[in-house]
Each structure stands twice: as structure tokens, then as C-alpha cells.
Design a protein around this motif. Sequence first.
Motif, PDB file in Angstrom:
ATOM      1  N   GLY A 118       0.826  -1.200   0.000  1.00  0.00           N
ATOM      2  CA  GLY A 118       0.000   0.000   0.000  1.00  0.00           C
ATOM      3  C   GLY A 118       0.857   1.245   0.000  1.00  0.00           C
ATOM      4  O   GLY A 118       2.104   1.168  -0.069  1.00  0.00           O
ATOM      5  N   GLY A 119       0.193   2.398   0.113  1.00  0.00           N
ATOM      6  CA  GLY A 119       0.883   3.677  -0.042  1.00  0.00           C
ATOM      7  C   GLY A 119       1.806   4.019   1.122  1.00  0.00           C
ATOM      8  O   GLY A 119       2.932   4.484   0.920  1.00  0.00           O
ATOM      9  N   VAL A 123       5.840   4.813   1.032  1.00  0.00           N
ATOM     10  CA  VAL A 123       6.496   6.018   1.559  1.00  0.00           C
ATOM     11  C   VAL A 123       7.559   5.619   2.583  1.00  0.00           C
ATOM     12  O   VAL A 123       8.682   6.135   2.570  1.00  0.00           O
ATOM     13  CB  VAL A 123       5.444   6.972   2.180  1.00  0.00           C
ATOM     14  CG1 VAL A 123       6.108   8.102   2.944  1.00  0.00           C
ATOM     15  CG2 VAL A 123       4.528   7.528   1.089  1.00  0.00           C
ATOM     16  N   TYR A 152      -0.661  14.620   3.655  1.00  0.00           N
ATOM     17  CA  TYR A 152      -0.817  13.275   4.233  1.00  0.00           C
ATOM     18  C   TYR A 152       0.053  12.293   3.460  1.00  0.00           C
ATOM     19  O   TYR A 152      -0.042  12.209   2.228  1.00  0.00           O
ATOM     20  CB  TYR A 152      -2.293  12.837   4.153  1.00  0.00           C
ATOM     21  CG  TYR A 152      -2.536  11.471   4.741  1.00  0.00           C
ATOM     22  CD1 TYR A 152      -2.620  11.300   6.107  1.00  0.00           C
ATOM     23  CD2 TYR A 152      -2.666  10.352   3.922  1.00  0.00           C
ATOM     24  CE1 TYR A 152      -2.836  10.033   6.660  1.00  0.00           C
ATOM     25  CE2 TYR A 152      -2.877   9.090   4.463  1.00  0.00           C
ATOM     26  CZ  TYR A 152      -2.956   8.944   5.827  1.00  0.00           C
ATOM     27  OH  TYR A 152      -3.167   7.693   6.368  1.00  0.00           O
ATOM     28  N   HIS A 153       0.904  11.566   4.170  1.00  0.00           N
ATOM     29  CA  HIS A 153       1.783  10.609   3.492  1.00  0.00           C
ATOM     30  C   HIS A 153       1.693   9.216   4.105  1.00  0.00           C
ATOM     31  O   HIS A 153       2.567   8.383   3.851  1.00  0.00           O
ATOM     32  CB  HIS A 153       3.225  11.100   3.512  1.00  0.00           C
ATOM     33  CG  HIS A 153       3.461  12.333   2.686  1.00  0.00           C
ATOM     34  ND1 HIS A 153       3.566  12.318   1.303  1.00  0.00           N
ATOM     35  CD2 HIS A 153       3.567  13.643   3.038  1.00  0.00           C
ATOM     36  CE1 HIS A 153       3.761  13.550   0.851  1.00  0.00           C
ATOM     37  NE2 HIS A 153       3.759  14.378   1.878  1.00  0.00           N
ATOM     38  N   GLY A 154       0.690   8.957   4.958  1.00  0.00           N
ATOM     39  CA  GLY A 154       0.520   7.609   5.480  1.00  0.00           C
ATOM     40  C   GLY A 154       0.726   7.523   6.976  1.00  0.00           C
ATOM     41  O   GLY A 154       1.091   8.505   7.633  1.00  0.00           O
ATOM     42  N   GLU A 228       3.578  15.549  -3.035  1.00  0.00           N
ATOM     43  CA  GLU A 228       2.589  15.017  -3.967  1.00  0.00           C
ATOM     44  C   GLU A 228       2.525  15.944  -5.180  1.00  0.00           C
ATOM     45  O   GLU A 228       2.629  17.168  -5.017  1.00  0.00           O
ATOM     46  CB  GLU A 228       1.204  14.995  -3.331  1.00  0.00           C
ATOM     47  CG  GLU A 228       0.995  13.960  -2.269  1.00  0.00           C
ATOM     48  CD  GLU A 228      -0.329  14.230  -1.557  1.00  0.00           C
ATOM     49  OE1 GLU A 228      -1.344  13.683  -1.987  1.00  0.00           O
ATOM     50  OE2 GLU A 228      -0.341  14.997  -0.579  1.00  0.00           O
ATOM     51  N   ASP A 261       5.304  11.613  -4.275  1.00  0.00           N
ATOM     52  CA  ASP A 261       4.341  10.700  -3.645  1.00  0.00           C
ATOM     53  C   ASP A 261       3.054  10.705  -4.468  1.00  0.00           C
ATOM     54  O   ASP A 261       2.215  11.587  -4.339  1.00  0.00           O
ATOM     55  CB  ASP A 261       4.084  11.100  -2.191  1.00  0.00           C
ATOM     56  CG  ASP A 261       3.173  10.099  -1.488  1.00  0.00           C
ATOM     57  OD1 ASP A 261       2.681   9.163  -2.159  1.00  0.00           O
ATOM     58  OD2 ASP A 261       2.940  10.257  -0.271  1.00  0.00           O
ATOM     59  N   VAL A 263       0.679   8.339  -4.581  1.00  0.00           N
ATOM     60  CA  VAL A 263      -0.255   7.314  -4.105  1.00  0.00           C
ATOM     61  C   VAL A 263      -1.670   7.619  -4.621  1.00  0.00           C
ATOM     62  O   VAL A 263      -2.413   6.710  -4.985  1.00  0.00           O
ATOM     63  CB  VAL A 263      -0.198   7.212  -2.566  1.00  0.00           C
ATOM     64  CG1 VAL A 263      -1.336   6.371  -2.020  1.00  0.00           C
ATOM     65  CG2 VAL A 263       1.139   6.600  -2.147  1.00  0.00           C
ATOM     66  N   LYS A 290      -2.754   2.613  -4.564  1.00  0.00           N
ATOM     67  CA  LYS A 290      -4.184   2.727  -4.859  1.00  0.00           C
ATOM     68  C   LYS A 290      -4.660   2.316  -6.270  1.00  0.00           C
ATOM     69  O   LYS A 290      -5.118   1.208  -6.488  1.00  0.00           O
ATOM     70  CB  LYS A 290      -4.614   4.160  -4.576  1.00  0.00           C
ATOM     71  CG  LYS A 290      -4.485   4.543  -3.088  1.00  0.00           C
ATOM     72  CD  LYS A 290      -5.119   5.860  -2.805  1.00  0.00           C
ATOM     73  CE  LYS A 290      -4.876   6.376  -1.403  1.00  0.00           C
ATOM     74  NZ  LYS A 290      -5.987   6.166  -0.485  1.00  0.00           N
TER      75      LYS A 290
HETATM   76  C1  LIG Z   1      -0.210  10.869  -0.807  1.00  0.00           C
HETATM   77  C2  LIG Z   1      -0.448   9.662   0.028  1.00  0.00           C
HETATM   78  N1  LIG Z   1       0.604   8.978   0.514  1.00  0.00           N
HETATM   79  C3  LIG Z   1       0.437   7.876   1.261  1.00  0.00           C
HETATM   80  C4  LIG Z   1      -0.821   7.407   1.579  1.00  0.00           C
HETATM   81  C5  LIG Z   1      -0.982   6.171   2.420  1.00  0.00           C
HETATM   82  O1  LIG Z   1      -1.456   5.114   1.644  1.00  0.00           O
HETATM   83  P1  LIG Z   1      -2.111   3.810   2.333  1.00  0.00           P
HETATM   84  O2  LIG Z   1      -3.385   4.252   2.971  1.00  0.00           O
HETATM   85  O3  LIG Z   1      -2.293   2.873   1.182  1.00  0.00           O
HETATM   86  O4  LIG Z   1      -1.106   3.304   3.315  1.00  0.00           O
HETATM   87  C6  LIG Z   1      -1.940   8.075   1.083  1.00  0.00           C
HETATM   88  C7  LIG Z   1      -3.299   7.595   1.405  1.00  0.00           C
HETATM   89  O5  LIG Z   1      -4.298   8.185   1.073  1.00  0.00           O
HETATM   90  C8  LIG Z   1      -1.748   9.243   0.302  1.00  0.00           C
HETATM   91  O6  LIG Z   1      -2.789   9.925  -0.161  1.00  0.00           O
END
Ligand SMILES: Cc1ncc(COP(=O)(O)O)c(C=O)c1O
Length: 460
Positions: A118-119, A123, A152-154, A228, A261, A263, A290
Motif C-alpha cells: 500500500g501507499g 512512503v 498526508y503521506h501515510g 505530492e 508521492d 499514491v 491505490k
Molecule cells: C499521498 C499519500 N501517501 C500515502 C498514503 C498512504 O497510503 P495507504 O493508505 O495505502 O497506506 C496516502 C493515502 O491516502 C496518500 O494519499
Amino acid sequence: MPEFNEADLQQKAKDHLWMHFTRQSVMEDGHGVPIIVRGEGHHIYDSKGNKYFDGLSGLFVVNAGHGRKRLAEVAAKQAEELAFFPLWSYAHPNAIELADRLAGYAPGDLNRVFFSTGGGEAVETAFKLAKQYWKLQGRHTKHKVISRAVAYHGTPQGALAITGIPGMKEMFEPLVPGGFRVPNTNYYRAEEMGFHGTEEEFGLWAANRIEEMILFEGPETVAAVFLEPVQNSGGCFPPPPGYFKRVREICDEYDVLLVSDEVICAFGRLGHMFACDAYDYIPDMITCAKGMTSGYSPIGATIVSDRIYEPFKHGATAFYHGYTFGGHPVSAAVALENLNIFEEEKINEHVRENSPKFRAALERLLDLPIVGDVRGDGYFFGIELVKNKVTKQTFNDDESERLLRGFLSKALFDAGLYCRADDRGDPVIQLAPPLTIGPAEFDEIESILRTVLTEAWSRL
Ligand SMILES: Cc1ncc(COP(=O)(O)O)c(C=O)c1O
């Protein structure tokens, strides 16, 4: 369609299910939760048989739309043939093919793919890789990371150190040290950041804040910048013209890695496989997840340049990092088929052609007193709600609570539109529908929003 025992499911949910990023009190107070049971195209259906427009592709995920039988079939076939094998010293054909495919789509020399599930893991992987890369260069103090306010990065503790939303972090402090924040690219609120000028000048100004932070902290301590292409949290902040060109220059000047990023932004959300192509920059790493499978199975990836990969090619050096389910054979098979759909149906071209029409439909809402700003790109838009359009006055915490949680989220859903009313920054409605929709659906979204936002204003 299978029958669902609504009361039974609600009771079991109340007794046992812990939802993500959600106040469990909504369970406790007995109102129940919406239970989604089926999807078809850009629609989802709940356990009571109600139909909704999926205005958020689940969670920026179902890019090719719901109910794609061929993705389900490919998953079943792969599970029969080889349900699982890890990428720990071994490989399987789908992971190899998918890595090759992603490297082909990625710009420049981003040729090496490290899979996750996953995202947040993608990261986390990029963060650890950046630290080890600099250590392998003998530059042991380069470990800090820079990201933008409200981004938001997780949720893993490393990724959370990069996330720029204090309210999501303070209860887990102390986090991984070394995360620093710079201003984001919210031009609508640029004056509140002390900037006055054109959008082009703002791009340069915002990028230069990264240089300033690198200099404050000392270039020999900074490993990477995480950005992002279009920042989601806060409500869709596209980069002003020239922003990424300047960021790239800064990263090159101070030997800081640029992580894109993607995601949310990759796989068509902005009309390209990788969104850095939309803004013409080449990062050192891309993180994505995603939309890679349109959600039919989970997967994430960190795609890395030849330069970052180079020191890992030799001798006893290894990246001691991995996930049991990273690059899962079923997910990789689904991703390959999903990307086939993208090619066959020309989904990126469709998004690029229709994005201006989507924007125009949403901009019609600017005649409402509560709509302050409409911004975004591709099939990814945010609508900022304000109390006073002239002064851009936003809602206080109490009003936000009443407006977003107390009324809007539910009213939009009741009116047949699943989307997101978010207050991680100023209050915004976020839209990221499946990439298959067109002008008729843009009008439908606009019409529902118009009705509900008009009602919201009258309640204030
Ligand atoms: C830019 C970004 N990075 C990381 C994530 C985290 O991804 P995950 O929920 O798949 O762990 C998200 C989740 O929305 C995101 O929007």
C-alpha cells in the motif's frame, strides 16, 4: 444480489468492527454505519439497496470503475495457479512483468521497482531507502526529510513523521525524528502565508521555502523531500507554474532526493500513468499504490532511479526491508490487467480531454455564497467552503463540526453522492470519481452539490 441481514450486520459491526480514522462513537450511539455491498461502474450500492454515485472512487482507488469482471477473473486464475510467493530471494512472473511495465511508464531512469502492499509502506520504503542511500555514499548525517504543511503521506511511524497534519500525530509522539514542514501550494490562501503576488511568483516563493529549510537544517543533514504532484489533504493544491522546476533545481543543488508521492495522483488521476509527467519533472523516486489495481487487490510500489539503485548492485550490500505480501502474485496479476484496460480504453487520454469540462461544471458552483474556491486537476478536485467569500473567512471549529460532520457528509450521501467532506485543513469537499465518467456525470455531481450546499448555507 445476495440478501443482507441489515440488523445483524449492524449489531456485529457495533460489537466488533473498529473503523479507520473514525470516531467509534458513531457505532456506539446506535445510528449504524453505511454498509456498502456492491459496485458497478461509477455506482455503489448499500445493504438496504440504495444506489450512490461513487464520487471518490472508494478512496481515490477504483480508477477503472467498479464491477470489472476481467479483473476479478484474472485474480481468481492467479490464485488457482500460484496464490502466494514472496519476493524474498525468489520471484514470480507477475512481479517481474509488473516491475518491467512500471519502469517502462516511469520517466527518466526510474527503472527499479520495490513492491509493498500500500501507499504508507511505499512512503516508508522511500524514507528508509533515502537514509541508506546517503549512508552508502559516506554521507552519514543526511537523514532528515522535508514535506509540506497539511500533507498526508501515510500512517507508519516513518511515513507519519513525513505527514504534516499535527492532529494525526500528536497522540503517537515521539515519532521518527527528522521531519520538517514547509508551506504548501494553497494559492487561495497564499496571503495568509505572507505571500502577495501572481501565481507564477507564488510557485517560486513556495519552492524557495524548501531551499530555506534545507539551509536552516544544513544540507548535509537532509536526505529527501516528499511532495505530492497535487497535494490532497487540505483540498487539492496543484503546483503553481514553475514550482517543480525550481524544486528539482534546489534538490540537485543540495544533493537532496526528490520523492514524488503519487499514491493518489498516479494511474490516470491526472491523465498520466505517473503524475510527474503532468508537470514535467523527473523525481528520484515515485511512491504509488491505490489505482495501480483500481482496488481489485492491494499493492504499492516505490520506483527508484538507477542512481539510487547503483550502490545496492554490489557485493554484500542489501536493502534489509520488505513485506510478506509486497508484490503479491494476485495483486500483480490484477495490476497488469488493470493497466491493459487503461491502454485499451485510453483512460489517460479520456481524463486529459474531459478534465476541463469537469472543472467547468464544478466552477458553476462558484455562484453559491458558500463556495470560496474550486481547484484541482485531472479528475481530482477540491471545493473549499467559506463563511464569507469576500474576506475568505473560514468556519471556526464548532461551525466546521456542525457543517461537515453534523450535516454535509450525511446530506451528500443521502442525496446519492459519496464523496468526502474534509477538515484536515480548511473545510473542503473532495471529488475523485472513477476515470470513466464524462460530461453527463459531471452535471449530475454539480446538481447534487448545488442542492446540498444551498441547504447547508441556509442552515448556517
Ligand atoms: C499521498 C499519500 N501517501 C500515502 C498514503 C498512504 O497510503 P495507504 O493508505 O495505502 O497506506 C496516502 C493515502 O491516502 C496518500 O494519499
